[in-house]
Motif scaffolding. Structure first.
Motif, PDB file in Angstrom:
ATOM      1  N   UNK A 102       0.849  -1.199   0.000  1.00 34.11           N
ATOM      2  CA  UNK A 102       0.000   0.000   0.000  1.00 34.11           C
ATOM      3  C   UNK A 102       0.884   1.248   0.000  1.00 34.11           C
ATOM      4  N   UNK A 103       1.952   1.231   0.789  1.00 39.00           N
ATOM      5  CA  UNK A 103       2.877   2.365   0.827  1.00 39.00           C
ATOM      6  C   UNK A 103       3.561   2.614  -0.501  1.00 39.00           C
ATOM      7  N   UNK A 104       3.941   1.552  -1.195  1.00 42.28           N
ATOM      8  CA  UNK A 104       4.570   1.713  -2.510  1.00 42.28           C
ATOM      9  C   UNK A 104       3.585   2.329  -3.501  1.00 42.28           C
ATOM     10  N   UNK A 105       2.346   1.835  -3.496  1.00 46.99           N
ATOM     11  CA  UNK A 105       1.334   2.389  -4.392  1.00 46.99           C
ATOM     12  C   UNK A 105       1.056   3.854  -4.047  1.00 46.99           C
ATOM     13  N   UNK A 106       0.922   4.154  -2.766  1.00 41.06           N
ATOM     14  CA  UNK A 106       0.670   5.532  -2.319  1.00 41.06           C
ATOM     15  C   UNK A 106       1.805   6.461  -2.750  1.00 41.06           C
ATOM     16  N   UNK A 107       3.050   6.006  -2.604  1.00 41.85           N
ATOM     17  CA  UNK A 107       4.210   6.800  -3.022  1.00 41.85           C
ATOM     18  C   UNK A 107       4.155   7.078  -4.517  1.00 41.85           C
ATOM     19  N   UNK A 109       1.575   7.126  -6.514  1.00 41.95           N
ATOM     20  CA  UNK A 109       0.465   8.017  -6.863  1.00 41.95           C
ATOM     21  C   UNK A 109       0.734   9.453  -6.437  1.00 41.95           C
ATOM     22  N   UNK A 110       1.143   9.644  -5.204  1.00 45.69           N
ATOM     23  CA  UNK A 110       1.313  11.006  -4.677  1.00 45.69           C
ATOM     24  C   UNK A 110       2.487  11.749  -5.302  1.00 45.69           C
ATOM     25  N   UNK A 111       3.525  11.008  -5.695  1.00 46.69           N
ATOM     26  CA  UNK A 111       4.692  11.655  -6.294  1.00 46.69           C
ATOM     27  C   UNK A 111       4.727  11.504  -7.810  1.00 46.69           C
ATOM     28  N   UNK A 112       3.740  10.833  -8.369  1.00 50.17           N
ATOM     29  CA  UNK A 112       3.572  10.676  -9.820  1.00 50.17           C
ATOM     30  C   UNK A 112       4.797  10.064 -10.497  1.00 50.17           C
ATOM     31  N   UNK A 113       5.408   9.089  -9.832  1.00 49.91           N
ATOM     32  CA  UNK A 113       6.577   8.417 -10.394  1.00 49.91           C
ATOM     33  C   UNK A 113       6.739   7.050  -9.744  1.00 49.91           C
ATOM     34  N   UNK A 114       7.518   6.214 -10.385  1.00 52.76           N
ATOM     35  CA  UNK A 114       7.779   4.884  -9.867  1.00 52.76           C
ATOM     36  C   UNK A 114       8.526   4.989  -8.532  1.00 52.76           C
ATOM     37  N   UNK A 115       8.151   4.175  -7.580  1.00 50.54           N
ATOM     38  CA  UNK A 115       8.777   4.220  -6.255  1.00 50.54           C
ATOM     39  C   UNK A 115      10.260   3.849  -6.303  1.00 50.54           C
ATOM     40  N   UNK A 116      10.683   3.146  -7.323  1.00 47.54           N
ATOM     41  CA  UNK A 116      12.095   2.775  -7.472  1.00 47.54           C
ATOM     42  C   UNK A 116      12.992   4.014  -7.549  1.00 47.54           C
ATOM     43  N   UNK A 117      12.486   5.117  -8.052  1.00 47.21           N
ATOM     44  CA  UNK A 117      13.301   6.322  -8.184  1.00 47.21           C
ATOM     45  C   UNK A 117      13.756   6.848  -6.826  1.00 47.21           C
ATOM     46  N   UNK A 118      12.943   6.669  -5.804  1.00 45.45           N
ATOM     47  CA  UNK A 118      13.347   7.079  -4.454  1.00 45.45           C
ATOM     48  C   UNK A 118      14.413   6.130  -3.905  1.00 45.45           C
ATOM     49  N   UNK A 133       8.228  12.950   2.987  1.00 47.04           N
ATOM     50  CA  UNK A 133       6.924  12.470   3.435  1.00 47.04           C
ATOM     51  C   UNK A 133       7.165  11.275   4.355  1.00 47.04           C
ATOM     52  N   UNK A 134       6.594  11.273   5.542  1.00 49.84           N
ATOM     53  CA  UNK A 134       6.842  10.149   6.456  1.00 49.84           C
ATOM     54  C   UNK A 134       6.273   8.824   5.954  1.00 49.84           C
ATOM     55  N   UNK A 135       5.359   8.846   4.974  1.00 46.99           N
ATOM     56  CA  UNK A 135       4.789   7.609   4.457  1.00 46.99           C
ATOM     57  C   UNK A 135       5.480   7.138   3.181  1.00 46.99           C
ATOM     58  N   UNK A 136       6.473   7.863   2.709  1.00 40.07           N
ATOM     59  CA  UNK A 136       7.166   7.514   1.473  1.00 40.07           C
ATOM     60  C   UNK A 136       7.853   6.148   1.616  1.00 40.07           C
TER      61      UNK A 136
END
Length: 177
Positions: A102-107, A109-118, A133-136
């Motif tokens: 859920x956190x990966x999907x939320x990241x 959506x909210x940042x409009x990019x694949x979570x792998x970039x973080x 973001x504390x939920x990132x």
């Protein structure tokens, strides 16, 4: 004799104090923040949030890929705000991976990019991303869902390695065009 000992001690103190280990060194250069691009990166306009029926299609594709590979996954589909629309934990999937998916999907959506970039940013030494973001969730396996050039939600997978999670989610995200 005393003066010789004093002179030797004084010379030793001077040598120690002038050594490079005690000398002030400049702080290390800060890593690049990526420069200043001409266009806004990840500027995907928001569309109408994904509905349950479309989320079920994304889920079915991701789940089929996980089953094909015999990987036990937790799969989450969220809307444009990162709020959960549909969730599935496959039989035998790791329980701790539910909130992570859920956190990966939320990241994504909210940042409009694949979570792998973080994840990549952390690996490159840019730890500041953790302050955004504390939920990132900075881990592979979160993909934005873009339909007609607009963000409608995101899908997140967890339960395997980051690359396994990403492989399953990529198939789910390809349902939306």
């Amino acid at each position: 004799m005393r003066s010789i000992v004093s002179m030797i001690l004084a010379a030793g103190a001077v040598a120690i104090m002038s050594s490079p280990t005690l000398a002030q060194t400049p702080p290390p250069a800060q890593p690049s923040a990526g420069g200043t691009p001409d266009a806004m990166p990840f500027d995907i306009p928001y569309g109408v949030s994904i509905g349950l029926e479309r989320a079920k299609q994304v889920m079915a594709a991701a789940e089929a890929e996980a089953k094909r590979r015999n990987w036990k996954m937790n799969i989450a589909v969220v809307d444009t705000n990162g709020e959960l629309v549909h969730f599935s934990r496959m039989e035998g999937a790791q329980i701790a991976s539910g909130p992570i998916s859920i956190g990966k999907a939320r990241t994504a959506a909210r940042f409009r990019r694949e979570s792998r970039l973080f994840y990549n940013a952390y690996e490159a030494g840019h730890a500041y991303t953790g302050t955004l973001d504390p939920t990132l969730v900075a881990s592979p396996g979160g993909f934005p869902l873009v339909e007609g050039g607009k963000l409608i939600g995101a899908v997140g997978c967890s339960g395997g390695t980051g690359d396994q999670d990403a492989a399953v989610c990529k198939v789910g995200s390809e349902v939306v065009k």
